[in-house]
Design a protein around this motif. Structure first.
Motif, PDB file in Angstrom:
ATOM      1  N   LEU A   1      56.472  67.501  43.081  1.00 44.25           N
ATOM      2  CA  LEU A   1      56.088  68.612  42.775  1.00 44.25           C
ATOM      3  C   LEU A   1      55.789  69.915  42.643  1.00 44.25           C
ATOM      4  O   LEU A   1      55.256  70.795  43.500  1.00 44.25           O
ATOM      5  N   ARG A   2      55.024  69.669  41.368  1.00 42.74           N
ATOM      6  CA  ARG A   2      54.300  70.606  41.099  1.00 42.74           C
ATOM      7  C   ARG A   2      53.179  70.764  42.052  1.00 42.74           C
ATOM      8  O   ARG A   2      52.186  72.236  42.273  1.00 42.74           O
ATOM      9  N   SER A   3      52.089  69.643  42.880  1.00 45.23           N
ATOM     10  CA  SER A   3      51.509  69.684  43.858  1.00 45.23           C
ATOM     11  C   SER A   3      51.924  70.153  45.352  1.00 45.23           C
ATOM     12  O   SER A   3      50.675  71.369  45.083  1.00 45.23           O
ATOM     13  N   ASN A   4      53.378  70.041  45.247  1.00 45.63           N
ATOM     14  CA  ASN A   4      53.770  70.956  46.446  1.00 45.63           C
ATOM     15  C   ASN A   4      53.649  72.361  46.550  1.00 45.63           C
ATOM     16  O   ASN A   4      53.067  72.997  47.365  1.00 45.63           O
ATOM     17  N   GLU A   5      54.099  72.504  45.159  1.00 47.09           N
ATOM     18  CA  GLU A   5      54.083  73.989  45.003  1.00 47.09           C
ATOM     19  C   GLU A   5      52.980  74.536  44.555  1.00 47.09           C
ATOM     20  O   GLU A   5      52.701  75.943  45.165  1.00 47.09           O
ATOM     21  N   GLU A   6      52.024  74.425  44.267  1.00 46.05           N
ATOM     22  CA  GLU A   6      50.100  74.827  44.226  1.00 46.05           C
ATOM     23  C   GLU A   6      49.756  74.535  45.418  1.00 46.05           C
ATOM     24  O   GLU A   6      49.394  76.147  45.911  1.00 46.05           O
ATOM     25  N   GLU A   7      50.556  73.993  46.354  1.00 48.03           N
ATOM     26  CA  GLU A   7      49.522  74.099  47.814  1.00 48.03           C
ATOM     27  C   GLU A   7      50.693  74.714  48.414  1.00 48.03           C
ATOM     28  O   GLU A   7      50.090  75.858  49.127  1.00 48.03           O
ATOM     29  N   ARG A   8      51.139  75.610  47.895  1.00 43.74           N
ATOM     30  CA  ARG A   8      52.448  76.181  48.231  1.00 43.74           C
ATOM     31  C   ARG A   8      52.249  77.492  47.964  1.00 43.74           C
ATOM     32  O   ARG A   8      52.259  78.273  49.550  1.00 43.74           O
ATOM     33  N   LYS A   9      51.772  77.807  47.225  1.00 43.16           N
ATOM     34  CA  LYS A   9      50.966  78.965  47.189  1.00 43.16           C
ATOM     35  C   LYS A   9      49.556  79.142  47.448  1.00 43.16           C
ATOM     36  O   LYS A   9      49.586  80.619  48.060  1.00 43.16           O
ATOM     37  N   LYS A  10      48.721  78.753  47.691  1.00 41.87           N
ATOM     38  CA  LYS A  10      47.885  78.613  48.515  1.00 41.87           C
ATOM     39  C   LYS A  10      48.325  79.029  49.765  1.00 41.87           C
ATOM     40  O   LYS A  10      47.633  79.726  50.764  1.00 41.87           O
ATOM     41  N   LEU A  11      49.268  78.071  50.381  1.00 41.91           N
ATOM     42  CA  LEU A  11      49.255  78.587  52.010  1.00 41.91           C
ATOM     43  C   LEU A  11      50.126  80.206  51.411  1.00 41.91           C
ATOM     44  O   LEU A  11      49.019  80.795  53.008  1.00 41.91           O
ATOM     45  N   ASP A  12      50.947  79.983  50.917  1.00 41.80           N
ATOM     46  CA  ASP A  12      51.665  82.010  50.725  1.00 41.80           C
ATOM     47  C   ASP A  12      49.919  82.650  50.324  1.00 41.80           C
ATOM     48  O   ASP A  12      50.240  83.863  51.715  1.00 41.80           O
ATOM     49  N   LYS A  13      49.063  82.216  49.813  1.00 40.77           N
ATOM     50  CA  LYS A  13      47.956  83.957  49.656  1.00 40.77           C
ATOM     51  C   LYS A  13      47.164  83.387  51.160  1.00 40.77           C
ATOM     52  O   LYS A  13      46.571  84.465  51.577  1.00 40.77           O
ATOM     53  N   MET A  14      47.200  82.382  51.669  1.00 42.28           N
ATOM     54  CA  MET A  14      46.402  82.194  53.418  1.00 42.28           C
ATOM     55  C   MET A  14      46.747  82.865  53.902  1.00 42.28           C
ATOM     56  O   MET A  14      46.200  83.353  54.664  1.00 42.28           O
ATOM     57  N   ARG A  15      48.756  82.892  54.027  1.00 41.68           N
ATOM     58  CA  ARG A  15      49.445  83.614  54.967  1.00 41.68           C
ATOM     59  C   ARG A  15      48.607  85.075  54.898  1.00 41.68           C
ATOM     60  O   ARG A  15      48.996  86.054  55.869  1.00 41.68           O
ATOM     61  N   GLU A  16      49.327  85.427  53.846  1.00 40.54           N
ATOM     62  CA  GLU A  16      49.181  87.201  53.361  1.00 40.54           C
ATOM     63  C   GLU A  16      47.583  87.775  53.257  1.00 40.54           C
ATOM     64  O   GLU A  16      47.802  88.534  54.154  1.00 40.54           O
ATOM     65  N   GLU A  17      46.673  86.704  53.143  1.00 38.62           N
ATOM     66  CA  GLU A  17      44.935  87.185  53.360  1.00 38.62           C
ATOM     67  C   GLU A  17      45.443  87.341  55.195  1.00 38.62           C
ATOM     68  O   GLU A  17      44.563  88.439  55.542  1.00 38.62           O
ATOM     69  N   TRP A  18      46.095  86.288  56.344  1.00 41.01           N
ATOM     70  CA  TRP A  18      45.266  85.810  57.565  1.00 41.01           C
ATOM     71  C   TRP A  18      46.277  86.736  57.813  1.00 41.01           C
ATOM     72  O   TRP A  18      45.824  88.134  58.936  1.00 41.01           O
ATOM     73  N   ILE A  19      47.510  87.147  57.386  1.00 44.03           N
ATOM     74  CA  ILE A  19      48.787  88.883  58.413  1.00 44.03           C
ATOM     75  C   ILE A  19      47.552  89.926  58.047  1.00 44.03           C
ATOM     76  O   ILE A  19      47.453  90.594  58.498  1.00 44.03           O
ATOM     77  N   SER A  20      46.529  90.250  56.361  1.00 45.74           N
ATOM     78  CA  SER A  20      46.426  91.185  56.986  1.00 45.74           C
ATOM     79  C   SER A  20      44.784  91.483  57.537  1.00 45.74           C
ATOM     80  O   SER A  20      44.604  92.302  58.460  1.00 45.74           O
ATOM     81  N   ASN A  21      44.190  90.080  58.024  1.00 44.03           N
ATOM     82  CA  ASN A  21      42.845  90.865  58.200  1.00 44.03           C
ATOM     83  C   ASN A  21      43.670  90.423  60.375  1.00 44.03           C
ATOM     84  O   ASN A  21      43.048  91.151  60.298  1.00 44.03           O
ATOM     85  N   ILE A  22      44.673  89.560  60.145  1.00 46.94           N
ATOM     86  CA  ILE A  22      44.614  89.980  61.358  1.00 46.94           C
ATOM     87  C   ILE A  22      45.013  91.274  62.370  1.00 46.94           C
ATOM     88  O   ILE A  22      44.964  91.691  63.245  1.00 46.94           O
ATOM     89  N   SER A  23      46.248  91.963  60.765  1.00 47.95           N
ATOM     90  CA  SER A  23      46.544  93.401  61.322  1.00 47.95           C
ATOM     91  C   SER A  23      45.038  94.343  61.034  1.00 47.95           C
ATOM     92  O   SER A  23      45.192  95.484  61.974  1.00 47.95           O
ATOM     93  N   HIS A  24      44.056  93.805  60.557  1.00 46.73           N
ATOM     94  CA  HIS A  24      42.841  94.845  60.935  1.00 46.73           C
ATOM     95  C   HIS A  24      42.125  94.094  62.389  1.00 46.73           C
ATOM     96  O   HIS A  24      41.907  95.817  62.887  1.00 46.73           O
ATOM     97  N   ASP A  25      42.217  92.994  62.377  1.00 41.73           N
ATOM     98  CA  ASP A  25      41.259  92.958  63.845  1.00 41.73           C
ATOM     99  C   ASP A  25      42.078  93.297  64.516  1.00 41.73           C
ATOM    100  O   ASP A  25      41.370  94.215  65.967  1.00 41.73           O
ATOM    101  N   ILE A  26      43.095  93.718  64.674  1.00 41.72           N
ATOM    102  CA  ILE A  26      44.252  94.351  66.148  1.00 41.72           C
ATOM    103  C   ILE A  26      44.359  96.031  66.049  1.00 41.72           C
ATOM    104  O   ILE A  26      43.857  96.463  66.851  1.00 41.72           O
ATOM    105  N   LYS A  27      44.447  96.242  65.007  1.00 38.24           N
ATOM    106  CA  LYS A  27      44.101  97.775  64.344  1.00 38.24           C
ATOM    107  C   LYS A  27      42.963  98.585  65.321  1.00 38.24           C
ATOM    108  O   LYS A  27      42.824  99.577  65.196  1.00 38.24           O
ATOM    109  N   THR A  28      41.773  98.018  64.768  1.00 37.94           N
ATOM    110  CA  THR A  28      40.327  98.437  64.976  1.00 37.94           C
ATOM    111  C   THR A  28      40.680  98.267  66.214  1.00 37.94           C
ATOM    112  O   THR A  28      39.826  99.426  66.770  1.00 37.94           O
ATOM    113  N   PRO A  29      40.424  97.466  67.391  1.00 34.73           N
ATOM    114  CA  PRO A  29      40.534  98.163  68.899  1.00 34.73           C
ATOM    115  C   PRO A  29      41.552  98.540  69.059  1.00 34.73           C
ATOM    116  O   PRO A  29      41.136  99.177  70.322  1.00 34.73           O
TER     117      PRO A  29
END
Length: 470
Positions: free
Chosen positions: A237-265
Motif C-alpha cells: 500500500l505504501r508503494s502504491n501510494e507513492e506511485e499514485r502520488k508520482k502519477l498525480d504529479k505527472m498528471r498535473e504537470e501534463w495538464i499544465s503542459n498540454i494546456s500550454h501547448d493548446i493555448k500557444t497555437p
C-alpha cells in the motif's frame, strides 16, 4: 471491541472448565465404584467377584460325617491357593473344626466377639474375616473364613444418609464455585494474553484503512503469519501510494503542459484571425496565404492533440474496435520509414530498414500499427536529434518481431519505468517537440489490444532498443 473479544474467550474457557469438572466428578464416582468392586476380587479362575461371595459360596465344601464336621479336600486346595483359613463354630459359638487357623485365634466366641471380629482386625490373627453359615443335619453351623489383612482390608463406616446428602450437595456447590472462580481467573489471564495481539492487529487494520502505511510489526508468536501479511500489505500500500502520488504529479504537470501547448497555437490562431478580419489592416495576397497557412498548421496541431486524448481514452477503457485484416507487416513498416524520410523536417535522419523476408503477414489494424511505428520513430528522433542512427528490422520467428534500435542518448533507469505511462514526458525531450505525452502509452495500448507485447531496453550514452512482438 477489546472487552467483546476477551469476554467471548472467558465464557468459552469457563464453559469448558465446568464441563471438565462435571465429567471428572461423574467419572470419579463411577471409577471408584468399579475400583472398590475389583479391589476385593480375590478369586483366580472362578466366578466369585468378592470375598463375601467367596465366603457364602464356600459352604458347598462343608461336610458332616458321624457328628464330625470338616471340609472337602477341594476346599482345602482353594484355601491354600487363596492363602485363607477357616474355623467352623457350633450353635454355642464353640469351635468344632478349623483349617489353617492362626495359633492365637480364639476357640470360642460370644455374639459380641463375633461382631467385633467381623468389624475390626484382631491383633491375634491379623486377618480380615467374613462369616457365613450352613445347616448340616438340622444343626446350624457358623463358619469364619479369614484373609490376610495385607491382602483384604475392611473399613466400617457409619453415616446419616440425610446429612451425607446435604453435605455432599454443599461440598459440590463449594467445589463448583471455587473451580468457577479459578476458571474465570485463568480464563481472563489466558484471554488477555491471547486477545491482546488481536486488538493490536485490529488497530493495524484500522490504521491501514485510514491511510497509515508505515507499519512494521515483529513477525513472531502464534500470529506470526498475520503480522507477515500485515507488513506485506503495508509495504504494498505504501508503494502504491507513492506511485499514485508520482502519477498525480505527472498528471498535473501534463495538464499544465498540454494546456500550454493548446493555448500557444490558439493565441496564434486568434491573433492571425484578428489581423485577417480587421479593417485596419490591408493584407496582401501573400500575407493572407501565409497567415492562413499558420492558422491551418496550428489548428492541425490542436486537432492532433485532441485526437491523441480521444484515442488514449478509448484504448484505456477498451472500447476501441480494431479493424483487423491480413496485412504484410514488412510493407507497412517500410512505408512508415519512407514517409518519415520524405518529411522535410526529418529527411536528414539516418534510418536503415531490413527484413528477414519480403512478406510477413498478420491480422492487424493497419492504421493503428502504423501509428505505433510512427510514434516510436518520432520519439527516437526528437529525443536524440537528427544525427541519431536508427535501425528498423522485421523478423519472423514464432511470432513477428519488429525492432527499432537507436544509438542516441539512452534513457535513465529511473525514467525507464515511466515511458509507457500516460502524461509522461522524458527529460531529454527536444525543444521542438510539442507532443501530448501520450505517444508511448498509446503505442503500448495498441500493441496489447493486438494481444502483443512491447519491450524496451536502454543504456545511457549507448542507445535504446524497442521490441514489438505480434
Amino acid at each position: 471491541m477489546n472487552w467483546k473479544i476477551t469476554g467471548r474467550f472467558i465464557v468459552n474457557v469457563v464453559i469448558v472448565a465446568i464441563i471438565v469438572i462435571i465429567v471428572d466428578i461423574v467419572g470419579g464416582i463411577i471409577f471408584l465404584s468399579i475400583k472398590n468392586r475389583s479391589d476385593i476380587n480375590i478369586i483366580n479362575g472362578n466366578s466369585y467377584s468378592s470375598a463375601e461371595d467367596f465366603t457364602r459360596g464356600f459352604n458347598e465344601y462343608l461336610i458332616k460325617d458321624k457328628d464330625k464336621v470338616y471340609i472337602h479336600s477341594d476346599g482345602e486346595d482353594i484355601l491354600k491357593r487363596e492363602e485363607a483359613w477357616i474355623q467352623v463354630l457350633d450353635e454355642e459359638g464353640n469351635e468344632v473344626y478349623n483349617y489353617g487357623k492362626p495359633v492365637k485365634v480364639k476357640n470360642h466366641y460370644t455374639p459380641v466377639e463375633l461382631i467385633n471380629a467381623y468389624k475390626y482386625i484382631s491383633a491375634d490373627s491379623m486377618s480380615t474375616i467374613f462369616i457365613s453359615e450352613k445347616e448340616l443335619r438340622d444343626i446350624n453351623y457358623s463358619y469364619i473364613i479369614g484373609f490376610s489383612s495385607e491382602r483384604i482390608n475392611r473399613n466400617v463406616i457409619s453415616y446419616d444418609v440425610y446429612n451425607l446428602g446435604n453435605g455432599l450437595k454443599t461440598g459440590l456447590y463449594i467445589i463448583l464455585l471455587i473451580d468457577t472462580l479459578i476458571a474465570l481467573l485463568f480464563g481472563y489471564l489466558f484471554s488477555r494474553r491471547l486477545t491482546k495481539p488481536l486488538v493490536g492487529i485490529i488497530n493495524d487494520v484500522k490504521d491501514l484503512s485510514e491511510g497509515n502505511y508505515n507499519l512494521k510489526r515483529g513477525e513472531k508468536g502464534i500470529y506470526k503469519e498475520v503480522y507477515y501479511n500485515i507488513n506485506n500489505l503495508s509495504s504494498k500500500l505504501r508503494s502504491n501510494e507513492e506511485e499514485r502520488k508520482k502519477l498525480d504529479k505527472m498528471r498535473e504537470e501534463w495538464i499544465s503542459n498540454i494546456s500550454h501547448d493548446i493555448k500557444t497555437p490558439l493565441v496564434s490562431v486568434k491573433g492571425y484571425a484578428e489581423i485577417l478580419s480587421s479593417e485596419e489592416y490591408d493584407c496582401t495576397k501573400e500575407e493572407v496565404r501565409e497567415y492562413s497557412k499558420i492558422i491551418e498548421d496550428k489548428s492541425n496541431y490542436i486537432k492532433d492533440l485532441i485526437d491523441d486524448l480521444n484515442l488514449s481514452t478509448r484504448l484505456k477503457n477498451k472500447v476501441l474496435v480494431l479493424s483487423l485484416k491480413n496485412s504484410n507487416i514488412v510493407s507497412l513498416v517500410r512505408r512508415v520509414v519512407i514517409d518519415i524520410l520524405n518529411n522535410p523536417q526529418t529527411s536528414n535522419v539516418n534510418i536503415e530498414f531490413s527484413a528477414a523476408r519480403e512478406v510477413i503477414e498478420r491480422d492487424i489494424d493497419e492504421i493503428l500499427i502504423k501509428r505505433v511505428i510512427t510514434n516510436i520513430l518520432y520519439n527516437a528522433i526528437v529525443h536524440n536529434g537528427e544525427n541519431v542512427d536508427i535501425e528498423v528490422k522485421v523478423e519472423k520467428k514464432d511470432k513477428v518481431h519488429i525492432f527499432i534500435i537507436d544509438n542516441g542518448r539512452g534513457i535513465k533507469e529511473e525514467e525507464l519505468n515511466y515511458i509507457f505511462e500516460r502524461y509522461y514526458r522524458g527529460t531529454s525531450t527536444g525543444r521542438r517537440h510539442k507532443g501530448s505525452g501520450l505517444g508511448m502509452a498509446i503505442a503500448k495500448d495498441i500493441i496489447e489490444a493486438h494481444n502483443g507485447t512491447i519491450n524496451v531496453k536502454s543504456e545511457l550514452l549507448v542507445g535504446t532498443k524497442i521490441e514489438i512482438i505480434l
